[in-house]
Design a protein around this motif. Sequence first.
Motif, PDB file in Angstrom:
ATOM      1  N   LEU A 192       1.898 -56.492  -9.831  1.00  0.00           N
ATOM      2  CA  LEU A 192       2.928 -56.324  -8.816  1.00  0.00           C
ATOM      3  C   LEU A 192       2.419 -56.867  -7.491  1.00  0.00           C
ATOM      4  O   LEU A 192       1.219 -56.917  -7.245  1.00  0.00           O
ATOM      5  CB  LEU A 192       3.288 -54.842  -8.627  1.00  0.00           C
ATOM      6  CG  LEU A 192       3.825 -54.048  -9.812  1.00  0.00           C
ATOM      7  CD1 LEU A 192       3.984 -52.586  -9.419  1.00  0.00           C
ATOM      8  CD2 LEU A 192       5.145 -54.612 -10.285  1.00  0.00           C
ATOM      9  N   VAL A 193       3.341 -57.221  -6.614  1.00  0.00           N
ATOM     10  CA  VAL A 193       2.978 -57.583  -5.247  1.00  0.00           C
ATOM     11  C   VAL A 193       4.174 -57.280  -4.357  1.00  0.00           C
ATOM     12  O   VAL A 193       5.325 -57.444  -4.761  1.00  0.00           O
ATOM     13  CB  VAL A 193       2.564 -59.074  -5.137  1.00  0.00           C
ATOM     14  CG1 VAL A 193       3.741 -60.002  -5.416  1.00  0.00           C
ATOM     15  CG2 VAL A 193       1.952 -59.376  -3.777  1.00  0.00           C
ATOM     16  N   VAL A 194       3.894 -56.788  -3.133  1.00  0.00           N
ATOM     17  CA  VAL A 194       4.942 -56.473  -2.161  1.00  0.00           C
ATOM     18  C   VAL A 194       5.157 -57.684  -1.254  1.00  0.00           C
ATOM     19  O   VAL A 194       4.192 -58.279  -0.765  1.00  0.00           O
ATOM     20  CB  VAL A 194       4.558 -55.245  -1.305  1.00  0.00           C
ATOM     21  CG1 VAL A 194       5.635 -54.964  -0.262  1.00  0.00           C
ATOM     22  CG2 VAL A 194       4.351 -54.029  -2.193  1.00  0.00           C
ATOM     23  N   LEU A 195       6.421 -58.034  -1.030  1.00  0.00           N
ATOM     24  CA  LEU A 195       6.757 -59.184  -0.181  1.00  0.00           C
ATOM     25  C   LEU A 195       7.613 -58.711   0.982  1.00  0.00           C
ATOM     26  O   LEU A 195       8.722 -58.206   0.779  1.00  0.00           O
ATOM     27  CB  LEU A 195       7.532 -60.233  -0.988  1.00  0.00           C
ATOM     28  CG  LEU A 195       6.903 -60.671  -2.321  1.00  0.00           C
ATOM     29  CD1 LEU A 195       7.846 -61.614  -3.063  1.00  0.00           C
ATOM     30  CD2 LEU A 195       5.559 -61.336  -2.081  1.00  0.00           C
ATOM     31  N   ALA A 235      -2.226 -55.029 -13.042  1.00  0.00           N
ATOM     32  CA  ALA A 235      -1.613 -54.513 -14.264  1.00  0.00           C
ATOM     33  C   ALA A 235      -2.494 -53.462 -14.927  1.00  0.00           C
ATOM     34  O   ALA A 235      -1.995 -52.601 -15.662  1.00  0.00           O
ATOM     35  CB  ALA A 235      -1.349 -55.663 -15.237  1.00  0.00           C
ATOM     36  N   GLU A 236      -3.806 -53.507 -14.663  1.00  0.00           N
ATOM     37  CA  GLU A 236      -4.726 -52.564 -15.290  1.00  0.00           C
ATOM     38  C   GLU A 236      -4.559 -51.143 -14.758  1.00  0.00           C
ATOM     39  O   GLU A 236      -4.975 -50.173 -15.384  1.00  0.00           O
ATOM     40  CB  GLU A 236      -6.176 -53.005 -15.058  1.00  0.00           C
ATOM     41  CG  GLU A 236      -6.538 -54.340 -15.698  1.00  0.00           C
ATOM     42  CD  GLU A 236      -6.052 -55.530 -14.889  1.00  0.00           C
ATOM     43  OE1 GLU A 236      -5.710 -55.333 -13.703  1.00  0.00           O
ATOM     44  OE2 GLU A 236      -5.985 -56.643 -15.446  1.00  0.00           O
ATOM     45  N   GLN A 237      -3.942 -51.015 -13.599  1.00  0.00           N
ATOM     46  CA  GLN A 237      -3.747 -49.710 -12.980  1.00  0.00           C
ATOM     47  C   GLN A 237      -2.706 -48.924 -13.782  1.00  0.00           C
ATOM     48  O   GLN A 237      -1.636 -49.438 -14.115  1.00  0.00           O
ATOM     49  CB  GLN A 237      -3.263 -49.934 -11.545  1.00  0.00           C
ATOM     50  CG  GLN A 237      -3.223 -48.710 -10.673  1.00  0.00           C
ATOM     51  CD  GLN A 237      -2.871 -49.085  -9.248  1.00  0.00           C
ATOM     52  OE1 GLN A 237      -3.738 -49.434  -8.457  1.00  0.00           O
ATOM     53  NE2 GLN A 237      -1.595 -49.013  -8.909  1.00  0.00           N
ATOM     54  N   ALA A 238      -3.002 -47.670 -14.103  1.00  0.00           N
ATOM     55  CA  ALA A 238      -2.119 -46.878 -14.971  1.00  0.00           C
ATOM     56  C   ALA A 238      -0.712 -46.742 -14.394  1.00  0.00           C
ATOM     57  O   ALA A 238       0.289 -46.866 -15.120  1.00  0.00           O
ATOM     58  CB  ALA A 238      -2.727 -45.503 -15.220  1.00  0.00           C
ATOM     59  N   THR A 239      -0.614 -46.478 -13.087  1.00  0.00           N
ATOM     60  CA  THR A 239       0.704 -46.310 -12.483  1.00  0.00           C
ATOM     61  C   THR A 239       1.508 -47.613 -12.508  1.00  0.00           C
ATOM     62  O   THR A 239       2.736 -47.592 -12.610  1.00  0.00           O
ATOM     63  CB  THR A 239       0.576 -45.814 -11.032  1.00  0.00           C
ATOM     64  OG1 THR A 239      -0.380 -46.636 -10.337  1.00  0.00           O
ATOM     65  CG2 THR A 239       0.130 -44.367 -10.983  1.00  0.00           C
ATOM     66  N   VAL A 278       6.027 -50.840 -14.683  1.00  0.00           N
ATOM     67  CA  VAL A 278       6.461 -52.073 -15.344  1.00  0.00           C
ATOM     68  C   VAL A 278       7.247 -51.753 -16.614  1.00  0.00           C
ATOM     69  O   VAL A 278       8.338 -52.292 -16.848  1.00  0.00           O
ATOM     70  CB  VAL A 278       5.247 -52.967 -15.661  1.00  0.00           C
ATOM     71  CG1 VAL A 278       5.652 -54.116 -16.587  1.00  0.00           C
ATOM     72  CG2 VAL A 278       4.648 -53.530 -14.370  1.00  0.00           C
ATOM     73  N   ARG A 279       6.723 -50.866 -17.435  1.00  0.00           N
ATOM     74  CA  ARG A 279       7.430 -50.491 -18.666  1.00  0.00           C
ATOM     75  C   ARG A 279       8.781 -49.858 -18.354  1.00  0.00           C
ATOM     76  O   ARG A 279       9.780 -50.116 -19.037  1.00  0.00           O
ATOM     77  CB  ARG A 279       6.571 -49.514 -19.471  1.00  0.00           C
ATOM     78  CG  ARG A 279       5.332 -50.142 -20.095  1.00  0.00           C
ATOM     79  CD  ARG A 279       4.455 -49.076 -20.722  1.00  0.00           C
ATOM     80  NE  ARG A 279       3.184 -49.616 -21.178  1.00  0.00           N
ATOM     81  CZ  ARG A 279       2.135 -48.874 -21.505  1.00  0.00           C
ATOM     82  NH1 ARG A 279       2.219 -47.548 -21.432  1.00  0.00           N
ATOM     83  NH2 ARG A 279       1.021 -49.441 -21.918  1.00  0.00           N
ATOM     84  N   ILE A 332       1.927 -48.565  -5.564  1.00  0.00           N
ATOM     85  CA  ILE A 332       1.423 -49.203  -4.340  1.00  0.00           C
ATOM     86  C   ILE A 332       0.453 -48.274  -3.620  1.00  0.00           C
ATOM     87  O   ILE A 332      -0.610 -48.695  -3.154  1.00  0.00           O
ATOM     88  CB  ILE A 332       2.604 -49.585  -3.423  1.00  0.00           C
ATOM     89  CG1 ILE A 332       3.502 -50.615  -4.104  1.00  0.00           C
ATOM     90  CG2 ILE A 332       2.083 -50.146  -2.087  1.00  0.00           C
ATOM     91  CD1 ILE A 332       4.859 -50.768  -3.436  1.00  0.00           C
ATOM     92  N   ALA A 333       0.813 -46.993  -3.532  1.00  0.00           N
ATOM     93  CA  ALA A 333      -0.039 -46.022  -2.848  1.00  0.00           C
ATOM     94  C   ALA A 333      -1.396 -45.909  -3.527  1.00  0.00           C
ATOM     95  O   ALA A 333      -2.434 -45.812  -2.855  1.00  0.00           O
ATOM     96  CB  ALA A 333       0.647 -44.655  -2.809  1.00  0.00           C
ATOM     97  N   GLU A 334      -1.425 -45.926  -4.856  1.00  0.00           N
ATOM     98  CA  GLU A 334      -2.709 -45.848  -5.559  1.00  0.00           C
ATOM     99  C   GLU A 334      -3.577 -47.056  -5.242  1.00  0.00           C
ATOM    100  O   GLU A 334      -4.779 -46.939  -5.016  1.00  0.00           O
ATOM    101  CB  GLU A 334      -2.487 -45.749  -7.069  1.00  0.00           C
ATOM    102  CG  GLU A 334      -3.798 -45.641  -7.847  1.00  0.00           C
ATOM    103  CD  GLU A 334      -3.596 -45.499  -9.344  1.00  0.00           C
ATOM    104  OE1 GLU A 334      -4.593 -45.611 -10.076  1.00  0.00           O
ATOM    105  OE2 GLU A 334      -2.452 -45.279  -9.776  1.00  0.00           O
TER     106      GLU A 334
END
Length: 324
Positions: free
Chosen positions: A106-109, A151-155, A160-161, A193-195
């Motif tokens: 993910l990425v924030v724009l 993507a490796e981050q659990a949250t 995504v799912r 994002i917070a994580e």
Amino acid sequence: MRVLYSTDPVAEKERFRRWRETIIERVMPLEISEVGPGPFSGRIEAAQVGALTVNRITTSGIRTELTSAAIRRSEIGSTITVALQISGAMTFSQADREATTARGDLVVLDRQPSSILTPEGGQGLFIEIPQERLERVIGPAKLYSRTRIPAEQATTQLAVRYFHQLLEVHRRMEARQAERMGSIGVDMLIASIAERLTQDVPRALHGTVVVQRAKAQIEDTLHDPALSPSDLAAAVGVSLRRLQELFHERGQNISDYIWERRLTVAAQRLREPHAAQMPIGLLAYACGFTSQAHFSRRFKDRYGASPREFRMDTFQRTLRSATG
């Protein structure tokens, strides 16, 4: 998802030109250039999930520039885009910050001059979420835009799912269900994002990030009547005493903040036309209150009217506005 535009029926030599013209006319006056060999292809699909607008964009190799002039000329609402990489790789650049995303990232724009490079083509999901809701929890987007959320981050995996599944079923939902499911999706993105913001954070900013994570956790679990300051501290990995200190430094109390958010969300739902027939008790439980009486008492203390009176007053004001 509904196809808004596809280059498939266009002659190969005309595809990129038509794509560029379509984007400029229908989306925004962007500067677009083709990258790499081979015939160009592109597709834009869209879905509306409650108040959320979601676009899925598939292209061959391309570079897209968002300039200051384009931002001034566009009619951008008060939203922030969260991009989810489905396939290929994209590089997002802004000033001295750059992030390259792969599948599942993910990425924030935010709305600043920037560029997106998709060197070999790819597909991305672009989710428009309310800017105020995001920044209320984790601060100004400019501080973390173009930061890769892996993507490796659990949250991230959960978010995504969730969106992949939501887009498969949202058309079968009633408006109220879609609104609620879209809201849950936003909460999951905010938590992800917070994580990410807890990693590589300068010590001077660590307390701010912890509070931001705690607020994201509150938004994610607001419906749970068992939510407590001690549970919150455990969820963000600090002691209860430390979390209380961090909130107090910002002039806040954890329990008061939780109740204030519950009341604010309840008031927002009482204003929503699609929730006009929802029983007050059901709305109260959905916002984390254990009884309708408790909810009504706290709500009247906060807003000076009972939930039922508040909703009726909102309805009457809306009706007067509509009828002139």
